[in-house]
Write a protein that holds these residues in place. Structure first.
Motif, PDB file in Angstrom:
ATOM      1  N   ASP A  27       0.807  -1.220   0.000  1.00 13.35           N
ATOM      2  CA  ASP A  27       0.000   0.000   0.000  1.00 13.35           C
ATOM      3  C   ASP A  27       0.840   1.269   0.000  1.00 13.35           C
ATOM      4  O   ASP A  27       0.542   2.211   0.728  1.00 13.35           O
ATOM      5  N   CYS A  28       1.875   1.299  -0.792  1.00  8.76           N
ATOM      6  CA  CYS A  28       2.705   2.493  -0.913  1.00  8.76           C
ATOM      7  C   CYS A  28       2.284   3.316  -2.119  1.00  8.76           C
ATOM      8  O   CYS A  28       1.922   2.769  -3.156  1.00  8.76           O
ATOM      9  N   CYS A  29       2.355   4.621  -1.956  1.00  6.79           N
ATOM     10  CA  CYS A  29       2.191   5.508  -3.104  1.00  6.79           C
ATOM     11  C   CYS A  29       3.480   5.435  -3.911  1.00  6.79           C
ATOM     12  O   CYS A  29       4.573   5.542  -3.357  1.00  6.79           O
ATOM     13  N   GLN A  48       2.850   8.858   4.503  1.00  2.00           N
ATOM     14  CA  GLN A  48       3.854   7.865   4.120  1.00  2.00           C
ATOM     15  C   GLN A  48       5.234   8.526   4.147  1.00  2.00           C
ATOM     16  O   GLN A  48       5.427   9.574   3.550  1.00  2.00           O
ATOM     17  N   ARG A  60      -1.570   9.940   1.770  1.00  2.60           N
ATOM     18  CA  ARG A  60      -2.582   9.057   1.184  1.00  2.60           C
ATOM     19  C   ARG A  60      -3.937   9.496   1.716  1.00  2.60           C
ATOM     20  O   ARG A  60      -4.264   9.253   2.876  1.00  2.60           O
ATOM     21  N   ILE A  68      -8.051   5.446  -2.724  1.00  4.67           N
ATOM     22  CA  ILE A  68      -6.833   6.032  -2.174  1.00  4.67           C
ATOM     23  C   ILE A  68      -6.224   6.958  -3.223  1.00  4.67           C
ATOM     24  O   ILE A  68      -5.971   6.551  -4.357  1.00  4.67           O
TER      25      ILE A  68
END
Length: 96
Positions: A27-29, A48, A60, A68
């Protein structure tokens, strides 16, 4: 025969150790937008930080429908800081 079993067990231990040591980004940008988001569509947020499992710094925002949206870090854009303050105040008032 016993040496083959020992070798296979050792190989299994090494493979398990490699998987446990690997950092897996979840779930990383991966990139950020700078376009101002409508505040009325936002439900919550998370910040983040680079080097803590993800490659870049970002914010986020989670919309009311669960989408998201990744935007710049709050240190980089004043509107992001203002949106975060608003969401924090909204959350605080709903818990009282």
């Amino acid at each position: 025969m016993a040496s083959r079993v020992a070798a296979l067990l050792l190989l299994g231990v090494v493979i398990c150790a490699e998987f446990a040591a690997a950092e897996i980004a979840v779930d990383c940008c991966l990139s950020v937008g700078v376009k101002r988001l409508p505040l009325q569509n936002l439900e919550s947020y998370s910040i983040q930080e680079a080097g803590k499992g993800c490659d870049i710094r970002a914010t986020r925002f989670i919309t009311k429908v669960g989408r998201i949206l990744c935007v710049s870090h709050p240190d980089d854009l004043p509107w992001v800081r203002n949106h975060i303050k608003h969401l924090d105040a909204k959350k605080k008032s709903s818990h009282q």
